[in-house]
Design an enzyme around this catalytic site. Structure first.
Site, PDB file in Angstrom:
ATOM      1  N   GLY A  93       0.740  -1.158   0.142  1.00 26.76           N
ATOM      2  CA  GLY A  93      -0.210   0.007   0.153  1.00 26.76           C
ATOM      3  C   GLY A  93       0.847   1.300   0.127  1.00 26.76           C
ATOM      4  O   GLY A  93       1.724   1.301   0.635  1.00 26.76           O
ATOM      5  N   ALA A  94       0.750   2.097  -1.017  1.00 28.08           N
ATOM      6  CA  ALA A  94       1.454   3.462  -0.934  1.00 28.08           C
ATOM      7  C   ALA A  94       0.558   4.686  -1.037  1.00 28.08           C
ATOM      8  O   ALA A  94       0.903   5.518  -1.848  1.00 28.08           O
ATOM      9  CB  ALA A  94       2.500   3.493  -2.236  1.00 28.08           C
ATOM     10  N   GLY A 148       1.620   4.541   3.784  1.00 26.72           N
ATOM     11  CA  GLY A 148       2.675   3.692   3.270  1.00 26.72           C
ATOM     12  C   GLY A 148       3.832   4.415   2.610  1.00 26.72           C
ATOM     13  O   GLY A 148       4.946   4.159   2.825  1.00 26.72           O
ATOM     14  N   ASN A 185      -6.132   1.237  10.797  1.00 27.21           N
ATOM     15  CA  ASN A 185      -6.906   1.455  12.165  1.00 27.21           C
ATOM     16  C   ASN A 185      -7.660   0.501  12.604  1.00 27.21           C
ATOM     17  O   ASN A 185      -8.009  -0.320  11.775  1.00 27.21           O
ATOM     18  CB  ASN A 185      -7.741   2.942  11.679  1.00 27.21           C
ATOM     19  CG  ASN A 185      -6.995   4.069  11.236  1.00 27.21           C
ATOM     20  OD1 ASN A 185      -6.047   4.438  11.941  1.00 27.21           O
ATOM     21  ND2 ASN A 185      -7.273   4.882  10.052  1.00 27.21           N
ATOM     22  N   LYS A 226      -4.883   4.422  20.420  1.00 20.82           N
ATOM     23  CA  LYS A 226      -4.982   5.091  18.841  1.00 20.82           C
ATOM     24  C   LYS A 226      -6.344   4.723  18.384  1.00 20.82           C
ATOM     25  O   LYS A 226      -7.101   5.588  18.165  1.00 20.82           O
ATOM     26  CB  LYS A 226      -4.119   4.455  18.122  1.00 20.82           C
ATOM     27  CG  LYS A 226      -4.262   4.754  16.630  1.00 20.82           C
ATOM     28  CD  LYS A 226      -3.963   5.951  16.067  1.00 20.82           C
ATOM     29  CE  LYS A 226      -4.380   6.481  14.752  1.00 20.82           C
ATOM     30  NZ  LYS A 226      -3.645   5.521  13.494  1.00 20.82           N
ATOM     31  N   GLU A 256     -13.431   4.895   6.240  1.00 23.58           N
ATOM     32  CA  GLU A 256     -13.288   3.584   7.127  1.00 23.58           C
ATOM     33  C   GLU A 256     -14.422   3.438   8.145  1.00 23.58           C
ATOM     34  O   GLU A 256     -14.040   3.023   9.092  1.00 23.58           O
ATOM     35  CB  GLU A 256     -11.852   3.649   7.513  1.00 23.58           C
ATOM     36  CG  GLU A 256     -10.690   3.283   6.687  1.00 23.58           C
ATOM     37  CD  GLU A 256      -9.431   3.106   7.364  1.00 23.58           C
ATOM     38  OE1 GLU A 256      -8.771   2.125   7.230  1.00 23.58           O
ATOM     39  OE2 GLU A 256      -8.812   3.969   7.996  1.00 23.58           O
TER      40      GLU A 256
END
Length: 308
Positions: free
Chosen positions: A7-8, A12, A104, A187, A270
C-alpha cells in the site's frame, strides 16, 4: 533488513519513503494504477520532517513477484483488508515473512492471525496527518509522524529488534512498545472520536475544540471507547481517557482526520472499520454506545464515497 510496504497511500508512501531515505532496502506492493503513477511521478514527500524525493522505486503488483523480504508493512485502508489478506497469505507462504499491520481499528489483528498464523502478525499502528496530491505525492501537515510496533508472540522478538534499529536512522519515529495492544487501543479510541466528529461536522478540529457542545460529543465517544477497551481486557483509566480528550484540544486548529479528508475528496470512508467495529464489539459485550452509534448512522451513507 528488507521491507515490503503493501500500500502506497499517504501513510505507506510516507514511512516507506523515510526508510528509503535512511538507506533501508524498501519495496512497495501496489495496484497497477498506483504503480504507473509511481513510475511516472516518482516518490515525493513534502513534510515538516524534511522533504524527500526518489525517482525510481522498486514496485511489485503481483504477490508471486515478491521474494527475499523480512517484513511486510501492511498500510492499506480497512476496506481493502479482505483483498490484501489473500495477497499477504501468498507472500507469507513464499517467504516466511512477518507482517506488521498499520490499519486503524483492532479487528484486523484476528483476521490476519487466522490467515497467516499468530506467530507471524506483529502489533502496531501509525500516527500521521497526511494526504496524497493529484500527482500521488505525500503532503504531510502534522509536526511529526510515528509508527509504534511490538511483539505479540515470542517468535517475533528478533524481527522487532531489527526494526527498532531503524529508528536511529530515519527522520521520523519508529518506536518499539512492550504493551503494544494497549497503545493500539489508545489510538483506536482517539481516532474513532477524531475521525467521527471531524467527518460528521465536516470541520477541522479547531471548530470542535471551540464549541463545548461539540467537544462534549467527541469526549463521550472517547469514554464509550474506553469502556469497550476495558471489556476487552485493556486497562485504561478514566484519567487516561480524560487526557485523550484534552489532546483533541491541543491539535492545530486546522488539523483534521484522514476520514474527513477522504470525505472531502469523495473517497470511501473507514466508517465500518472504526465506528462499525466498535459497534460489533459493543454488541459482543452487550454494552450501550449511543454516541458512536449516532456517528455511525450519520457517516454510513458516505462509506463508498459521496452519495449521488
Amino acid at each position: 533488513m528488507n521491507i515490503l510496504v503493501q500500500g502506497a497511500g499517504a501513510l505507506g508512501a510516507y514511512f516507506g519513503g523515510r526508510m528509503l531515505e535512511a538507506g533501508v532496502n524498501v519495496s512497495f506492493f501496489v495496484r497497477e494504477k498506483r504503480a504507473a503513477q509511481l513510475e511516472k511521478e516518482g516518490l515525493k514527500l513534502y513534510s515538516p520532517e524534511g522533504n524527500f524525493e526518489r525517482k525510481d522505486v522498486m514496485v511489485f503488483t503481483s504477490p508471486e513477484q515478491v521474494n527475499n523480504i523480512d517484513l511486510v508493512i501492511l498500510a492499506v485502508k480497512g476496506y481493502h483488508l479482505e483483498q490484501a489478506i489473500q495477497q499477504v497469505q501468498t507472500i507469507v507462504q513464499q517467504t516466511g515473512v512477518f507482517v506488521l499491520p498499520l490499519l486503524n481499528g483492532i479487528e484486523h489483528l484476528e483476521k490476519l492471525q487466522q490467515a497467516v498464523g499468530k506467530e507471524k502478525v506483529l502489533g502496531g499502528f501509525a500516527s500521521i496527518i497526511a494526504t496524497l496530491d493529484e500527482h500521488g505525492h505525500v503532503k504531510h501537515t502534522s509536526g511529526s509522524g510515528m509508527i509504534k510496533f511490538g511483539a505479540l508472540h515470542l517468535g517475533q522478538l528478533e524481527v522487532c529488534e531489527k526494526l527498532e534499529e531503524i529508528n536511529a536512522q530515519v527522520k521520523t519515529n519508529i518506536l518499539r512498545e512492550q504493551e503494544i495492544l494497549k497503545h493500539m487501543w489508545n489510538k483506536y479510541i482517539f481516532i474513532t472520536a477524531f475521525s467521527g466528529i471531524t467527518s460528521a461536522t465536516q470541520l477541522p478540529v479547531g471548530f470542535i475544540a471551540s464549541s463545548e457542545a461539540t467537544f462534549g460529543v467527541a469526549k463521550k465517544v472517547i469514554f464509550e471507547m474506553k469502556n469497550l477497551a476495558v471489556k476487552e481486557g485493556i486497562a485504561i483509566t478514566d484519567q487516561e481517557a480524560e487526557r485523550m480528550a484534552i489532546n483533541l484540544k491541543k491539535l492545530h486548529k486546522d488539523a483534521t482526520s484522514s476520514m474527513h479528508q477522504d470525505m472531502i475528496k469523495g473517497l470511501p470512508l473507514e466508517v465500518e472499520h472504526l465506528q462499525g467495529g466498535a459497534l460489533r464489539l459493543a454488541a459482543k459485550h452487550d454494552l450501550a454506545v449511543p454516541v458512536i452509534e449516532t456517528l455511525y448512522g450519520i457517516l454510513k451513507p458516505y462509506e463508498n464515497g459521496r452519495p449521488n
